[in-house]
Design an enzyme around this catalytic site. Structure first.
Site, mmCIF file in Angstrom:
data_model
loop_
_atom_site.group_PDB
_atom_site.id
_atom_site.type_symbol
_atom_site.label_atom_id
_atom_site.label_comp_id
_atom_site.label_asym_id
_atom_site.label_seq_id
_atom_site.Cartn_x
_atom_site.Cartn_y
_atom_site.Cartn_z
ATOM 1 N N HIS A 104 -9.637 4.792 5.237
ATOM 2 C CA HIS A 104 -9.675 3.169 4.821
ATOM 3 C C HIS A 104 -10.958 3.353 3.631
ATOM 4 O O HIS A 104 -10.908 2.751 2.551
ATOM 5 C CB HIS A 104 -10.080 2.323 6.035
ATOM 6 N N GLU A 122 -21.146 -2.124 10.763
ATOM 7 C CA GLU A 122 -20.473 -2.853 11.693
ATOM 8 C C GLU A 122 -19.716 -2.064 12.875
ATOM 9 O O GLU A 122 -19.647 -2.235 14.166
ATOM 10 C CB GLU A 122 -19.238 -3.550 10.976
ATOM 11 N N ASP A 123 -19.361 -0.936 12.380
ATOM 12 C CA ASP A 123 -18.333 -0.299 13.465
ATOM 13 C C ASP A 123 -18.937 1.104 13.998
ATOM 14 O O ASP A 123 -18.385 1.915 14.845
ATOM 15 C CB ASP A 123 -16.997 0.253 12.619
ATOM 16 N N ASP A 127 -11.844 -4.070 -0.232
ATOM 17 C CA ASP A 127 -11.638 -3.861 1.464
ATOM 18 C C ASP A 127 -10.428 -4.514 2.006
ATOM 19 O O ASP A 127 -9.497 -3.963 2.437
ATOM 20 C CB ASP A 127 -13.084 -4.240 2.092
ATOM 21 N N ASP A 130 7.934 -18.736 -18.295
ATOM 22 C CA ASP A 130 6.998 -17.528 -18.840
ATOM 23 C C ASP A 130 7.051 -16.626 -17.509
ATOM 24 O O ASP A 130 6.074 -15.871 -17.394
ATOM 25 C CB ASP A 130 5.563 -18.029 -18.761
HETATM 26 MN MN MN Z 1 -13.094 -2.293 6.213
#
Ligand code: MN
Length: 727
Positions: free
Chosen positions: A52, A80-81, A143, A264
């Site tokens: 990721h 965060e993780d 992200d 268009d």
């Molecule tokens: Mn992420």
């Protein structure tokens, strides 16, 4: 859409525009650190987690961002993780990258409670306000783009939620930043999850219809190319493209149009070298095809707020198809595809400066400039200290509150309505008289909570900040502004007061002070460190110099040399300091006199006072113009002085005359309390003429403070006269 499976894939894209070995090394290190921190973590799809951030970094590299931003992309989820802290990140990669990762983490923690249109705009603002650094938003968009590309494995509910959030918040942000490539992919992918049936309907239509239209367009492209070549425009690119699915969806749903009615869906884009050629092309197109009325737009002369520039026109082909023609230069095309990212695209050898880059982006993107405007205010006023303080405020923990119009403002935790007021504008802060939070009146020291709707009541006649506000305000921004107001105001008041005292002294001596000037002051008072007439007034106003001394110097009756004068001043001050009378009144020559303040006239420091020697009650202190003074025996009157800083409060009475009104008493009480004074008693009597007389007794430190209150009470609506009472 490239899929990045390993570091080599990433470095291949990066290597197209970043060559410096130290930059490549840094990116490699960021990848290795991220990979080892995420080690063992899996995505929902079963892939290793590092895939990721790797792809996020890849999307960023496709936008040609700088190496720090790519590192931030690789590391964006570690705080965060994983167990890694912001501080550790800063130690390893520097503050710039750590701040970006912190920003992305904070932005990711926002909960979007409602996705209604009005709220969605607020959420976009909130994101921007929070991110502060525009690169944080770009990382967040990358992200989100990778997350939505891989949304397939999520539950239906998550698909709906993430899809809607993307359509309402992230895609519009990408649009605002002018990053068309990301905007279009976010929209089309999200739509696939939010409204799969409609999405399929449109893609089917395009598939079935576009073959015919595409063929036609190919033919038209050839026609146009020949027209351009015939007219000596040789260096151009021309291509046909299909409008993105979500734009078609919006036209069909919002404007209730049939697919066939959308002009268009197909666009032919002509890219030329110069602006002049753009207009030349337009002329040639209109000369060869019939333009559809009202479909011509000149975004070259008037660019969109997101910097987009192009000429748009819709014409009818010889076979009866309508199609849009977009004409622009190569530079315009780059900005149309990449937006902000194109503007700042990393230039390896240019001296990179983060602040200058932000400034340049802000000046190009009007709305982003507006967002940052508050920190521009007072720019020249102690600029550095101020910017540091504001930065402090921003990096602190944050609460988010709404203005009455739904704008979101981020404030440091513990902020009060006063902080909010100063954040809106210095003038709002300086004229604040009250605050309403969630439709209730709150005191100015109320602590703001997330989601509060804050409205500030101002009055342009308000007296402005008081010392007490410095205790209420939590942000350095507000404190700074309150202090500078007070400094200025205190000096103004002291100056006026000192001038008045000097004028009185000169009048008493049957002359005027008109001849006093800066030279006189310099010649006579520079030893006291007083070098201008204004400074002299201020010193007299403060009580540091007596008006008698000034007059003596002026009249030449002052025979003592300056040293003597200073010695005498010190001696006098020492005597004052040894006074321990609780009245704050000094009797020359007495160290502990028995004193009492007259209750008839309630004298306060700053008032001219006299002492009346009573039989058995000691000395009673009266205002020199007390109405009882006429009955005093002359020989029992003695001169008195106030100590320089009595350090207590005194009662004082004032009488207010006003036209009767519903809010009079409330306004008066608010004024007193905003002046940080307390009310001992208040009563009001109205007469038949609808006039009200309010008698107010307050506690005050000195005459200056009381005079300030009176000045402000005079500004209360309907008040027409105020005077000291009982003197
Ligand atoms: Mn992420």
């Amino acid at each position: 859409m490239a899929n990045y499976r390993n570091l080599e894939d990433l470095l291949k894209t990066v290597g197209t525009y970043i060559k410096k070995p130290e930059s490549i090394e840094k990116i490699t290190k960021a990848y290795n650190v991220a990979a080892s921190l995420h080690e063992g973590q899996l995505r929902k799809s079963g892939e290793p987690y590092i895939i990721h951030p790797l792809n996020v970094a890849g999307i960023l590299a496709e936008l040609h961002v700088g190496p720090d931003t790519i590192c931030a992309g690789l590391l964006h989820d570690v705080v965060e993780d994983t167990a890694c802290s912001k501080e550790e990140l800063a130690a390893e990669f520097g503050d710039d990258i750590a701040e970006m990762v912190d920003g992305v983490t904070k932005v990711g923690q926002i909960k979007f409670a409602s996705l209604e249109q009005k709220q969605a705009t607020n959420h976009q603002h909130m994101l921007l306000a929070m991110a502060r650094d525009i690169r944080v938003i770009i990382v967040k968009l990358a992200d989100r783009l990778h997350n939505i590309r891989t949304l397939g494995v999520m539950s239906d509910e998550q698909k709906q939620r993430i899809g809607r959030e993307t359509l309402e918040i992230y895609a519009p942000l990408a649009h605002k930043l002018g990053i068309f490539t990301i905007k279009a992919e976010l929209e089309d992918t999200a739509l696939k999850y939010v409204d799969p049936a409609y999405y399929n309907k449109i893609t089917d239509k395009i598939r079935n219809d576009s073959s015919a239209r595409m063929q036609n367009v190919d033919h038209t492209i050839n026609e146009i190319s020949n027209v351009l070549l015939d007219n000596n425009i040789e260096d151009f690119k021309i291509k046909g493209r299909i409008k993105n699915i979500y734009s078609i969806y919006k036209k069909m749903v919002n404007q209730n149009k049939e697919f066939e009615d959308i002009y268009d869906i197909l666009a032919i884009r002509i890219i030329v070298d110069t602006v002049g050629e753009c207009y030349q092309c337009l002329g040639l197109i209109h000369a060869n095809y019939t333009p559809v009325p009202k479909r011509f737009k000149d975004y070259i002369a008037v660019p969109k707020p997101n910097m987009y520039q192009s000429l748009h026109t819709t014409v009818i082909s010889k076979d009866g198809f309508t199609f849009e023609v977009q004409i622009r230069t190569q530079e315009m095309d780059r900005i149309a595809e990449l937006g902000v990212a194109a503007h700042w695209a990393y230039k390896e050898n240019a001296n990179y400066n983060k602040d200058r880059e932000q400034f340049e982006i802000a000046s190009k993107l009007k709305w982003y400039g507006d967002l940052l405007k508050f920190s521009e205010e007072d720019k020249n006023d102690d600029a550095k200290e101020y910017v540091d303080q504001v930065k402090d405020d921003i990096l602190g923990t944050t609460v988010y509150v709404y203005t009455p119009t739904g704008e979101i403002i981020d404030m440091p935790l513990g902020s009060t309505p006063l902080d909010f007021a100063y954040r809106i504008h210095t003038n709002v802060g300086n004229t604040t008289v009250g605050a309403i939070v969630n439709n209730k009146i709150v005191p100015l020291d109320y602590e703001l909570h997330n989601g509060d709707i804050v409205s500030i009541k101002t009055n342009k006649n308000s007296f402005g900040p008081s010392e007490n506000w410095l205790k209420i305000a939590k942000t350095n921004n507000a404190k700074h502004k309150i202090k500078s107001f007070l400094n200025k105001q205190n000096r103004d008041v002291l100056l006026a007061h000192g001038k008045q005292l000097i004028d009185e002294e000169f009048r008493f001596n049957k002359t005027t002070s008109a001849d006093l000037n800066d030279d006189f002051v310099k010649n006579n008072f520079s030893k006291n460190n007083v070098n201008s007439l204004d400074d002299l007034y201020v010193e007299v106003g403060k009580g540091n110099l007596s008006p008698k001394t000034v007059y003596a110097k002026y009249a030449g009756t002052d025979t003592k040399n300056p040293e003597d004068l200073i010695a005498k001043t010190i001696e006098r001050n020492q005597r004052i300091l040894t006074t321990n009378s609780s009245t704050g009144v000094v009797v020359e020559g007495l160290t502990n006199p028995q004193l009492k303040l007259g209750s008839c006239c309630n004298p306060i420091p700053g008032d001219e006072i006299i002492g009346y020697v009573t039989k058995g009650n000691g000395i009673v202190v009266h205002h020199s113009s007390c109405k009882n003074a006429t009955t005093f025996q002359k020989e029992r009157i003695i001169p008195l002085k106030w100590a320089t800083n009595p350090g207590r409060k005194y009662p004082a009475s004032i009488k207010i005359e006003a036209t009767s009104s519903m809010t009079l008493l409330v306004d008066i009480m608010n004024t007193v309390s905003t002046c940080n004074m307390s009310i001992l008693a208040i009563n009001a009597n109205s007469n038949a003429d609808l006039q009200t007389i309010v008698k107010l007794k307050v506690m005050t430190t000195n005459l200056l403070e009381l005079e300030k209150l009176i000045i402000n009470l005079k500004r209360v609506k309907n008040v027409f006269n105020i005077e000291r009472d009982n003197i």
